[in-house]
Each structure stands twice: as structure tokens, then as C-alpha cells.
Scaffold this motif. Structure first.
Motif, PDB file in Angstrom:
ATOM      1  N   THR A  39       5.439   8.513  11.337  1.00  0.00           N
ATOM      2  CA  THR A  39       4.565   7.647  12.106  1.00  0.00           C
ATOM      3  C   THR A  39       5.367   6.559  12.808  1.00  0.00           C
ATOM      4  O   THR A  39       6.522   6.298  12.481  1.00  0.00           O
ATOM      5  CB  THR A  39       3.513   6.963  11.217  1.00  0.00           C
ATOM      6  OG1 THR A  39       4.162   5.937  10.431  1.00  0.00           O
ATOM      7  CG2 THR A  39       2.842   7.960  10.290  1.00  0.00           C
ATOM      8  N   LEU A  43       1.145   2.190   1.071  1.00  0.00           N
ATOM      9  CA  LEU A  43       0.715   3.486   0.570  1.00  0.00           C
ATOM     10  C   LEU A  43       0.498   3.358  -0.932  1.00  0.00           C
ATOM     11  O   LEU A  43       1.122   2.511  -1.584  1.00  0.00           O
ATOM     12  CB  LEU A  43       1.783   4.554   0.811  1.00  0.00           C
ATOM     13  CG  LEU A  43       2.079   5.026   2.227  1.00  0.00           C
ATOM     14  CD1 LEU A  43       3.293   5.947   2.213  1.00  0.00           C
ATOM     15  CD2 LEU A  43       0.879   5.749   2.812  1.00  0.00           C
ATOM     16  N   ASN A  64       7.909  10.155   6.477  1.00  0.00           N
ATOM     17  CA  ASN A  64       7.199   9.266   7.388  1.00  0.00           C
ATOM     18  C   ASN A  64       7.583   9.600   8.824  1.00  0.00           C
ATOM     19  O   ASN A  64       8.702   9.359   9.259  1.00  0.00           O
ATOM     20  CB  ASN A  64       7.527   7.800   7.098  1.00  0.00           C
ATOM     21  CG  ASN A  64       6.820   6.877   8.086  1.00  0.00           C
ATOM     22  OD1 ASN A  64       5.683   7.125   8.467  1.00  0.00           O
ATOM     23  ND2 ASN A  64       7.512   5.834   8.520  1.00  0.00           N
ATOM     24  N   SER A  75       5.748   1.604  11.434  1.00  0.00           N
ATOM     25  CA  SER A  75       6.774   0.626  11.100  1.00  0.00           C
ATOM     26  C   SER A  75       7.343  -0.049  12.336  1.00  0.00           C
ATOM     27  O   SER A  75       7.784  -1.188  12.292  1.00  0.00           O
ATOM     28  CB  SER A  75       7.906   1.309  10.323  1.00  0.00           C
ATOM     29  OG  SER A  75       7.425   1.839   9.112  1.00  0.00           O
ATOM     30  N   LEU A 101       3.454  12.227   6.869  1.00  0.00           N
ATOM     31  CA  LEU A 101       2.656  11.147   7.430  1.00  0.00           C
ATOM     32  C   LEU A 101       2.842  11.131   8.942  1.00  0.00           C
ATOM     33  O   LEU A 101       3.927  10.842   9.440  1.00  0.00           O
ATOM     34  CB  LEU A 101       3.080   9.805   6.837  1.00  0.00           C
ATOM     35  CG  LEU A 101       2.994   9.678   5.317  1.00  0.00           C
ATOM     36  CD1 LEU A 101       3.696   8.413   4.841  1.00  0.00           C
ATOM     37  CD2 LEU A 101       1.535   9.685   4.858  1.00  0.00           C
ATOM     38  N   PHE A 108       4.792  -1.673   4.429  1.00  0.00           N
ATOM     39  CA  PHE A 108       4.238  -0.338   4.627  1.00  0.00           C
ATOM     40  C   PHE A 108       3.384  -0.041   3.405  1.00  0.00           C
ATOM     41  O   PHE A 108       3.889  -0.008   2.284  1.00  0.00           O
ATOM     42  CB  PHE A 108       5.365   0.674   4.768  1.00  0.00           C
ATOM     43  CG  PHE A 108       4.915   2.006   5.303  1.00  0.00           C
ATOM     44  CD1 PHE A 108       5.077   2.315   6.640  1.00  0.00           C
ATOM     45  CD2 PHE A 108       4.324   2.944   4.473  1.00  0.00           C
ATOM     46  CE1 PHE A 108       4.672   3.540   7.140  1.00  0.00           C
ATOM     47  CE2 PHE A 108       3.909   4.169   4.958  1.00  0.00           C
ATOM     48  CZ  PHE A 108       4.087   4.466   6.303  1.00  0.00           C
ATOM     49  N   TRP A 127      -6.534  10.264   6.285  1.00  0.00           N
ATOM     50  CA  TRP A 127      -5.752   9.132   5.790  1.00  0.00           C
ATOM     51  C   TRP A 127      -6.442   8.468   4.603  1.00  0.00           C
ATOM     52  O   TRP A 127      -5.802   8.055   3.643  1.00  0.00           O
ATOM     53  CB  TRP A 127      -5.527   8.137   6.921  1.00  0.00           C
ATOM     54  CG  TRP A 127      -4.401   7.174   6.656  1.00  0.00           C
ATOM     55  CD1 TRP A 127      -4.470   5.976   6.010  1.00  0.00           C
ATOM     56  CD2 TRP A 127      -3.016   7.343   7.016  1.00  0.00           C
ATOM     57  NE1 TRP A 127      -3.240   5.375   5.952  1.00  0.00           N
ATOM     58  CE2 TRP A 127      -2.331   6.191   6.560  1.00  0.00           C
ATOM     59  CE3 TRP A 127      -2.306   8.340   7.683  1.00  0.00           C
ATOM     60  CZ2 TRP A 127      -0.956   6.029   6.763  1.00  0.00           C
ATOM     61  CZ3 TRP A 127      -0.952   8.176   7.880  1.00  0.00           C
ATOM     62  CH2 TRP A 127      -0.294   7.026   7.411  1.00  0.00           C
ATOM     63  N   ASN A 161      -2.866  12.109   9.055  1.00  0.00           N
ATOM     64  CA  ASN A 161      -2.730  11.327  10.277  1.00  0.00           C
ATOM     65  C   ASN A 161      -3.946  10.444  10.442  1.00  0.00           C
ATOM     66  O   ASN A 161      -5.051  10.799  10.004  1.00  0.00           O
ATOM     67  CB  ASN A 161      -2.601  12.272  11.488  1.00  0.00           C
ATOM     68  CG  ASN A 161      -2.171  11.548  12.745  1.00  0.00           C
ATOM     69  OD1 ASN A 161      -1.083  10.983  12.801  1.00  0.00           O
ATOM     70  ND2 ASN A 161      -3.021  11.548  13.755  1.00  0.00           N
ATOM     71  N   PHE A 179       9.087   1.337   5.306  1.00  0.00           N
ATOM     72  CA  PHE A 179       8.814   2.535   4.514  1.00  0.00           C
ATOM     73  C   PHE A 179       9.838   2.707   3.398  1.00  0.00           C
ATOM     74  O   PHE A 179       9.486   3.046   2.263  1.00  0.00           O
ATOM     75  CB  PHE A 179       8.792   3.777   5.402  1.00  0.00           C
ATOM     76  CG  PHE A 179       8.624   5.064   4.633  1.00  0.00           C
ATOM     77  CD1 PHE A 179       7.386   5.419   4.130  1.00  0.00           C
ATOM     78  CD2 PHE A 179       9.705   5.901   4.396  1.00  0.00           C
ATOM     79  CE1 PHE A 179       7.217   6.605   3.402  1.00  0.00           C
ATOM     80  CE2 PHE A 179       9.560   7.080   3.676  1.00  0.00           C
ATOM     81  CZ  PHE A 179       8.308   7.433   3.175  1.00  0.00           C
ATOM     82  N   ASP A 193      12.351   8.736   6.102  1.00  0.00           N
ATOM     83  CA  ASP A 193      11.772   8.132   7.297  1.00  0.00           C
ATOM     84  C   ASP A 193      12.491   8.703   8.504  1.00  0.00           C
ATOM     85  O   ASP A 193      13.725   8.683   8.557  1.00  0.00           O
ATOM     86  CB  ASP A 193      11.928   6.604   7.274  1.00  0.00           C
ATOM     87  CG  ASP A 193      10.956   5.904   8.217  1.00  0.00           C
ATOM     88  OD1 ASP A 193      10.691   6.464   9.306  1.00  0.00           O
ATOM     89  OD2 ASP A 193      10.471   4.816   7.882  1.00  0.00           O
ATOM     90  N   ALA A 214      12.071  10.410  -0.437  1.00  0.00           N
ATOM     91  CA  ALA A 214      11.337   9.755   0.657  1.00  0.00           C
ATOM     92  C   ALA A 214      12.220   9.737   1.897  1.00  0.00           C
ATOM     93  O   ALA A 214      13.387   9.319   1.834  1.00  0.00           O
ATOM     94  CB  ALA A 214      10.950   8.336   0.265  1.00  0.00           C
TER      95      ALA A 214
END
Length: 282
Positions: free
Chosen positions: A192, A204, A190, A195, A127, A202, A176, A152, A227, A217, A215
Motif C-alpha cells: 500500500t 494493524l 505491504n 505509509s 496488503l 501503521f 479490510w 484492500n 510498517f 514492505d 514482514a
């Protein structure tokens, strides 16, 4: 005038843990080190870097939002920096800046070493497509993931990153709005800044994750909370923030500058214990 000045450049940068991390590494190695944080807006970055060099700057780390700009000013770059199109580590050689990117190596070392996770054959969702994403994407491919889908909000940046990676069979860009139609992933990263800009939920689709999903971040502390909360709600098997990556990428830079590989575990443990709530990502 010292010839051994180091710094981290970013905007904002007052939050950065890099001075504390490099001070701890220097103490381990018995090295006298001056390492500061320098706030430089994108339009002033080159001038600020010139002033730093004129004042004896020997090396610098670069954080958001300057990593792609740092790449552009380098006379020489490493292969991994060229693949990323972004630089987070600068070294002054013969009056010129040489650039490297230690983000991806730091991330993989944290995930596989500290957390004992196997990245091989994972289908991965990335992401974001900015400097942070560019830094880790090549290393994820090198670590053996089976496929990398880059999403993105600005689709052109995702397309550009996928093209730059040069692996059309494994690296693809998507929009996206397509997130609901991409199936599930065993690795979701993640990269991006969403956050940091919005401390709310967040959002999704939950079906992106499975009970096997890792996962990650790239942010840490408060910025990673939304996230990681989503990851737990989605039932991910593992949820990891970016603090370990931050320490490991710093160790790569420190070794490059000083020829000494620091012991990262006590530094990571001290930061994790001392700063229950950290601020944002380098």
C-alpha cells in the motif's frame, strides 16, 4: 537523435533511484547509457511516452501510479505481465511498446537469494491491490506460498486481483475490516501507499504476526519506517524493506534491454550504505 535512451516514468518521480541504479549497471557492463527520470501525471502519461519514443526512447521503467496504465498501452505483454495486469518495464519494438513486469521476480530474488528466506508453504497476507501488489502476487504464488489473502481498502480491487490470478484454491480476497478475523500469517507484504501518505503509525492487529512471520514492505527508506516499526512491535522474525527488490527488478530490466546480467550486490550495498534515509518506492 539517440536510439538508446531509457527512462523511468512516475508521478512523482524525482526521488527515484532508478537512474543511479542503471548508471551503475551500465558502468559495470561498459555500456554508454542515457537514463533519466520523467514525471508524468496519469492523464499525460501516454502523450509523454509518445514524446519519449519520438525522441529515440528504446525502453522505460514505470513506477507508481502508472503500472496499470502502462499495461493498457502495450501491443504485446509477457505472461507475467498479463497475470499481473500491470507493467513496469517497456521495450520499444517495431514502433510499438512491449511490456513486462519484473517486480515479482525482483522481490523473490531478493528474499530468497540475498536474505536466504524460504517462501514455500507460507500463508501470506498481501496488503493492497494496486500496481505494486499486482506485480508481486503471481511471483509469490509461483514461489510456493500455500495461500494468499489479498486485502484492500477498496474491496472491488482486491476481488479483481484475486480473480485475475486464476488460482481460486490459493488466492482469496477479503475486506479490510476483516483483518482482525483472518488468523495469523507467516508472510505479510505491504504493497500500500499508506505509509507514504501518512508518516504516522501503521495500524494493524498484532495477532496477524507470529514469531515466525516475515514482514516485507515494498517501499523503502522513510516510507517503509511505519510498517517495519509495526512488524518489530508485533514480534515478526524478519522485517525487510523494498530496496533489494528495487535493485533486483532493475537488473531484470537491464538484462532484457542489454543482454547483460549485472552484479546487484555492490549496487545494493552502495545504496544501503550511502542513503541511510531514502524516500519512497518505485
Amino acid at each position: 537523435m539517440s536510439s538508446h535512451r531509457y527512462a523511468v516514468f512516475g508521478h512523482p518521480v524525482a526521488h527515484s533511484l532508478s537512474p543511479r541504479i542503471h548508471a551503475a549497471f551500465a558502468q559495470q557492463a561498459g555500456i554508454a547509457l542515457e537514463y533519466t527520470a520523467i514525471d508524468a501525471a496519469p492523464h499525460d502519461f501516454v502523450a509523454a511516452l509518445d514524446r519519449f519514443a519520438d525522441d529515440g526512447g528504446a525502453g522505460a521503467n514505470v513506477t507508481l501510479p502508472l503500472k496499470e496504465a502502462a499495461f493498457a498501452i502495450c501491443a504485446q505483454t509477457t505472461d507475467r505481465a498479463r497475470r499481473a495486469g500491470a507493467v513496469n518495464t517497456l521495450t520499444r519494438n517495431d514502433g510499438q511498446w512491449h511490456g513486462d513486469n519484473t517486480d515479482g521476480a525482483g522481490l523473490v530474488r531478493d528474499l530468497t537469494g540475498r536474505h536466504g528466506l524460504d517462501l514455500r508453504a507460507r500463508r501470506a497476507l498481501l496488503l493492497g491491490a494496486g500496481g505494486a501488489a499486482r506485480g508481486v502476487a503471481p511471483a509469490l504464488l509461483d514461489a510456493g506460498i500455500s495461500e494468499l489473502i489479498i486485502v484492500n481498502r477498496t474491496a472491488e480491487r482486491a476481488d479483481a486481483l484475486a480473480d485475475a490470478l486464476g488460482e481460486p484454491d490459493r488466492a482469496h480476497s477479503r475486506y479490510w475490516r476483516d483483518l482482525g478475523d483472518l488468523g495469523d500469517f507467516s508472510l505479510i507484504v505491504n504493497a500500500t501507499s499508506a505509509s507514504r501518505q501518512d508518516q504516522g503509525a501503521f495500524t494493524l492487529p498484532f495477532h496477524l504476526a507470529t514469531p515466525r512471520t516475515l514482514a516485507v514492505d515494498l517501499n523503502y527508506g522513510e516510507a517503509a519506517i511505519p510498517f517495519l516499526a509495526w512488524a518489530r512491535a508485533a514480534g515478526c522474525h524478519d522485517a525487510v524493506d523494498g530496496l533489494g527488490m528495487l535493485v533486483e527488478q532493475a537488473a531484470e530490466a537491464f538484462e532484457h534491454w542489454h543482454g547483460v546480467r549485472p552484479d546487484t550486490d555492490p549496487v545494493y550495498a552502495a545504496l544501503r550504505d550511502r542513503d541511510k534515509v531514502l524516500v519512497t518506492a518505485d
